[in-house]
Structure formats: structure tokens, C-alpha cells
Design an enzyme around this catalytic site. Structure first.
Site, PDB file in Angstrom:
ATOM      1  CB  ALA A   1      37.834 -29.647 -45.417  1.00  0.00           C
TER       2      ALA A   1
ATOM      3  CG  ASN B   1      27.118 -28.054 -30.093  1.00  0.00           C
ATOM      4  OD1 ASN B   1      28.249 -28.300 -29.686  1.00  0.00           O
ATOM      5  ND2 ASN B   1      26.155 -28.975 -30.111  1.00  0.00           N
TER       6      ASN B   1
ATOM      7  CE  LYS C   1      33.307 -29.768 -36.281  1.00  0.00           C
ATOM      8  NZ  LYS C   1      32.130 -29.002 -35.758  1.00  0.00           N
TER       9      LYS C   1
ATOM     10  CE1 TYR D   1      33.621 -33.125 -37.219  1.00  0.00           C
ATOM     11  CE2 TYR D   1      35.945 -33.606 -36.837  1.00  0.00           C
ATOM     12  CZ  TYR D   1      34.709 -33.188 -36.367  1.00  0.00           C
ATOM     13  OH  TYR D   1      34.573 -32.822 -35.044  1.00  0.00           O
TER      14      TYR D   1
END
Length: 263
Positions: free
Chosen positions: A170, A94, A172, A168
Site C-alpha cells: 500500500a 530512498n 509503495k 508495504y
């Protein structure tokens, strides 16, 4: 009565970066439903208060201060989980964070500098490398048992790139591909690998009332369903993916974003 396939009673779960926000929402739901949960975070700043909160609710959890981007910290986390439980059933990667900066200066007058090499690597590590490290650390245990569930937390940025969030977005998107690749690789061993891609889920505990109200007002027109998400809603989806009810699902990324990424 809830079908028995949805039960996570007694299941053992490791959740990274879960002392607040989305991870905390997942922790609350799984703990309430009887799972044995171990939460990791980089510091104990929020871990202690979360542990006390869950204990007061009669849903105790275990906590570990660990850097989910470091192999040695992962080994320590896995060793502790196995010593406490004897097995690991579910891994939830997470951890995530973003730095909003352009790739190169957009205007000469702009005071916001471009993202640095160090910042790029940090965003990639926090959002992608941590999932790779977690899967590698727990993977051998899952393969040996020929069962296990991985839930990676991606984000709406995986489908909709946002200006200023190139690193970010890229990272994810890469989490989605990592999920698909491992799902195919581990399916013959009875292991499922899926991802949740949340949209706008503000954390009321870490925002002032003005920020939260502004976010909610903007969501009325910017999100098709007309509101922001509730952290508990991510936990409810994680409950399904952690349970036997999802045994036939693998390699999927579920966008939980109020329709935002579909526009």
C-alpha cells in the site's frame, strides 16, 4: 563520449536511507560521475564505512544522521546542505523497509501474529511519509529556484501486491500516486518528479553467501530475465533521472525488475 545532457558533474544531491543497499548503489554511481552527494541514515552504523569507502575512491560524500520521517531532522538536513552547497539540485527519497505479517491471523495454529497498529504506521512512515516529508522540506527551495528533480524510490510491490506485505504494498503504491500528483503540481515551476520501482536487488554486504546464492538460484525461474538485479543498475537509472537528459520526463514510475511486474 557521453552526451553532455547525461552529466551530473557538480549537481548537488540528497539521498535518504542510503548507507547500504539500493541507496548505496545510487550514491556510488552519482558520486563517481561528479555529483556532490549528501547521504542520510537513521544511525551512523553504516554511514562511517560508506564515507570512508567513497573517500578512498576519491569521491568524498557528506553524511548526516537523521530520521527522514521527522520534520525537524529534515530541516536540519536541508539547512546543512544549503550551508555547504548554496543550493539543492536533486532529492532522492530512498528510505524503505518492510514487515512481513498477515493483516489478520490466517490460521489458528500459526505462530506469526497479525501486523499491529504500530507496525502498520511504521511501514507507512518509512516508505511513504518520508517521501512526503522530503518533498515538503526541499519543495520550497525548488519552487523558489524554479528548478529541481525529485526521484522517489517505490518498488515492484506497487504493481504486484504480495501476501503478508499489505502495508508495504500500500505504501509503495501510494509513493507512485504521490509522484504523479507532485509532478503535475510542480511541472509549471520547472520541477520534475519521477519514481524508480526496483525489483529484487539483494545486497551482498548484508547477506550471507548461502542466502545470496539461494536468491540467485530462485531468480533463474521466478524472474523473466533470469537473474537478480545489480545495485549499480539502480544507480545508472537514477543517473539518467538526475541529469538533464530526463528533463522532459515527469510523473513516471520506471519498474526496474527484470520483467517481474509485467508477468
Amino acid at each position: 563520449m557521453m552526451p553532455i545532457e547525461y552529466s551530473v558533474e557538480g549537481k548537488t544531491v540528497i539521498i535518504t536511507g542510503a548507507a547500504r543497499g539500493i541507496g548505496k548503489g545510487i550514491t556510488r554511481v552519482l558520486s563517481e560521475m561528479g555529483a556532490k552527494v549528501m547521504v542520510t541514515a537513521l544511525t551512523d552504523r553504516y554511514l562511517d564505512s560508506l564515507a570512508k569507502e567513497m573517500s578512498d575512491l576519491c569521491h568524498p560524500i557528506d553524511t548526516v544522521v537523521a530520521d527522514a520521517t521527522k520534520q525537524e531532522d529534515w530541516q536540519r538536513t536541508v539547512d546543512l546542505a544549503l550551508s555547504l552547497w548554496g543550493r539543492i539540485d536533486v532529492l532522492i527519497n530512498n528510505l524503505g523497509d518492510a514487515i512481513s505479517k498477515p493483516l489478520v491471523p490466517l490460521e489458528q495454529t500459526s505462530t506469526q501474529g497479525p501486523i499491529t497498529d504500530q507496525e502498520w504506521r511504521s511501514v507507512i512512515d518509512v516508505n511513504l511519509t518520508e517521501a512526503f516529508m522530503g518533498c515538503r522540506a526541499v519543495g520550497s527551495h525548488f519552487l523558489e529556484r524554479r528548478c529541481g528533480k525529485v526521484i522517489n524510490i517505490s518498488g515492484v510491490a506497487a504493481r504486484r501486491g504480495t501476501p503478508g506485505l499489505a502495508a508495504y504494498s500500500a505504501a509503495k503504491a501510494a509513493v507512485v500516486r504521490l509522484t504523479q500528483a507532485l509532478a503535475s503540481e510542480w511541472a509549471p515551476y520547472g520541477i520534475t518528479v519521477n519514481a524508480i520501482a526496483p525489483g529484487n536487488f539483494p545486497d551482498p554486504e548484508n547477506m550471507n553467501p548461502e542466502e545470496l546464492n539461494l536468491d540467485k538460484e530462485q531468480a533463474k525461474t521466478s524472474i523473466p530475465i533470469g537473474r537478480v538485479g545489480d545495485l549499480r543498475e539502480v544507480g545508472l537509472l537514477a543517473l539518467y533521472l538526475a541529469s538533464d537528459a530526463s528533463n522532459y520526463m515527469t510523473g513516471e514510475t520506471i519498474y526496474l525488475d527484470g520483467g517481474l511486474s509485467s508477468c
